[in-house]
Design a protein around this motif. Structure first.
Motif, short mmCIF file in Angstrom:
data_model
loop_
_atom_site.label_atom_id
_atom_site.label_comp_id
_atom_site.label_asym_id
_atom_site.label_seq_id
_atom_site.Cartn_x
_atom_site.Cartn_y
_atom_site.Cartn_z
N TYR A 281 0.84 -1.19 0.00
CA TYR A 281 0.00 0.00 0.00
C TYR A 281 0.87 1.24 0.00
CZ TYR A 281 0.55 0.19 5.12
OH TYR A 281 1.05 0.26 6.39
N TYR A 282 0.20 2.40 0.02
CA TYR A 282 0.90 3.66 -0.14
C TYR A 282 0.69 4.55 1.07
CZ TYR A 282 0.98 1.96 -4.88
OH TYR A 282 1.17 1.18 -5.99
N MET A 283 1.71 5.33 1.36
CA MET A 283 1.65 6.33 2.42
C MET A 283 2.18 7.63 1.83
SD MET A 283 3.11 3.95 5.51
CE MET A 283 2.34 4.78 6.89
N ARG A 284 1.75 8.74 2.41
CA ARG A 284 2.16 10.04 1.90
C ARG A 284 2.39 11.00 3.05
NH1 ARG A 284 -1.76 7.64 -0.45
NH2 ARG A 284 -1.91 7.46 -2.69
N ASP B 214 18.46 14.00 -8.97
CA ASP B 214 17.58 15.14 -8.70
C ASP B 214 17.06 15.15 -7.27
OD1 ASP B 214 17.84 16.08 -11.32
OD2 ASP B 214 16.17 14.82 -12.01
N ASP B 215 17.33 14.10 -6.50
CA ASP B 215 16.92 13.97 -5.11
C ASP B 215 15.39 13.98 -4.97
OD1 ASP B 215 17.59 13.69 -2.33
OD2 ASP B 215 17.18 15.81 -2.02
N VAL B 216 14.69 13.38 -5.94
CA VAL B 216 13.23 13.33 -5.87
C VAL B 216 12.68 11.90 -5.90
CG1 VAL B 216 12.86 15.65 -6.77
CG2 VAL B 216 12.92 13.71 -8.35
N GLU C 124 9.08 9.07 -3.54
CA GLU C 124 9.05 10.07 -4.61
C GLU C 124 8.51 11.37 -4.04
OE1 GLU C 124 6.67 10.81 -8.79
OE2 GLU C 124 7.08 8.75 -8.18
N ILE C 125 9.18 12.46 -4.37
CA ILE C 125 8.74 13.79 -3.97
C ILE C 125 8.17 14.49 -5.19
CG2 ILE C 125 9.44 16.05 -3.11
CD1 ILE C 125 11.70 14.62 -1.57
N ASN C 126 6.96 15.01 -5.03
CA ASN C 126 6.32 15.79 -6.08
C ASN C 126 6.00 17.17 -5.52
OD1 ASN C 126 5.93 13.84 -8.36
ND2 ASN C 126 5.03 12.70 -6.68
N LEU D 238 5.39 13.80 -0.30
CA LEU D 238 6.30 12.66 -0.27
C LEU D 238 5.43 11.42 -0.37
CD1 LEU D 238 9.02 11.19 0.13
CD2 LEU D 238 8.55 11.27 2.59
N PHE D 239 5.64 10.65 -1.41
CA PHE D 239 4.86 9.46 -1.70
C PHE D 239 5.74 8.25 -1.39
CE2 PHE D 239 3.53 6.28 -4.84
CZ PHE D 239 2.16 6.25 -4.63
N VAL D 240 5.22 7.31 -0.62
CA VAL D 240 5.98 6.10 -0.27
C VAL D 240 5.16 4.87 -0.66
CG1 VAL D 240 7.05 4.75 1.57
CG2 VAL D 240 7.10 7.24 1.68
N ARG D 241 5.73 4.07 -1.55
CA ARG D 241 5.14 2.77 -1.86
C ARG D 241 5.80 1.77 -0.92
NH1 ARG D 241 6.22 -1.72 -5.28
NH2 ARG D 241 8.01 -0.67 -6.18
N VAL D 242 5.00 1.23 -0.01
CA VAL D 242 5.52 0.33 1.02
C VAL D 242 5.84 -1.02 0.38
CG1 VAL D 242 4.98 -0.83 3.20
CG2 VAL D 242 4.17 1.52 2.79
N ILE D 243 7.03 -1.53 0.69
CA ILE D 243 7.49 -2.82 0.16
C ILE D 243 7.76 -3.75 1.34
CG2 ILE D 243 9.29 -4.01 -1.15
CD1 ILE D 243 9.70 -1.35 -2.68
#
Length: 147
Positions: free
Chosen positions: A3-6, A38-40, A55-57, A97-102
């Motif tokens: 799942y995803y966290m932000r 790019d540190d993103v 990922e930073i958007n 900040l988007f995090v795809r949990v693995i």
């Protein structure tokens, strides 16, 4: 898990994976974020395990705008005490900040134990809210709005 966290940042200071990595290393030297030039975009590593894709958007990016709009739609359908606070945070978001949990076959608790220091640091050092899929929005006090 999968799942995803932000982290929805309302802070004028830009989010940086290098800064986040430094903070995590202060917490535990086994943390590492392998990031692009790019540190993103990066990979969260603890020891020899991979725990997330980051990922930073920034405001104005198509991905940022789409994600904020999807979150806003979910919040507008839900009811709760802090609905206006969450909508205001989404409206005033500067970066995400988007995090795809693995989980790599690990137990959920172990994976979350390695990711949680990110949220603790961000909520302490930046203005904004954390969001977890299937749960809701968090501030420094805990869960404030379920979706």
């Amino acid at each position: 898990m999968g799942y995803y966290m932000r982290f929805i940042s309302n802070d004028e200071r830009k989010l940086s994976l290098k800064e986040l990595e430094s903070a995590l290393k202060e917490y535990d030297s086994k943390y590492e974020i392998e990031s692009d030039e790019d540190d993103v975009e990066g990979t969260l590593i603890y020891g020899d395990g991979v725990y997330g894709q980051l990922e930073i958007n920034e405001k104005g990016d198509d991905v940022f705008d789409d994600d904020i709009e999807n979150l806003r739609a979910d919040v507008e359908k839900a009811e709760g005490e802090n609905k206006q606070k969450v909508l205001a945070a989404l409206e005033n978001a500067e970066s995400l900040l988007f995090v795809r949990v693995i989980d790599q076959g690990r137990k959920d608790e172990e994976t979350l134990e390695r990711i949680n220091p990110i949220w603790h640091w961000l909520l302490k050092n930046r203005n904004g809210l954390a969001h977890a899929d299937y749960e809701g929005f968090y501030d420094g006090s805990g869960l404030i709005f379920e979706v």
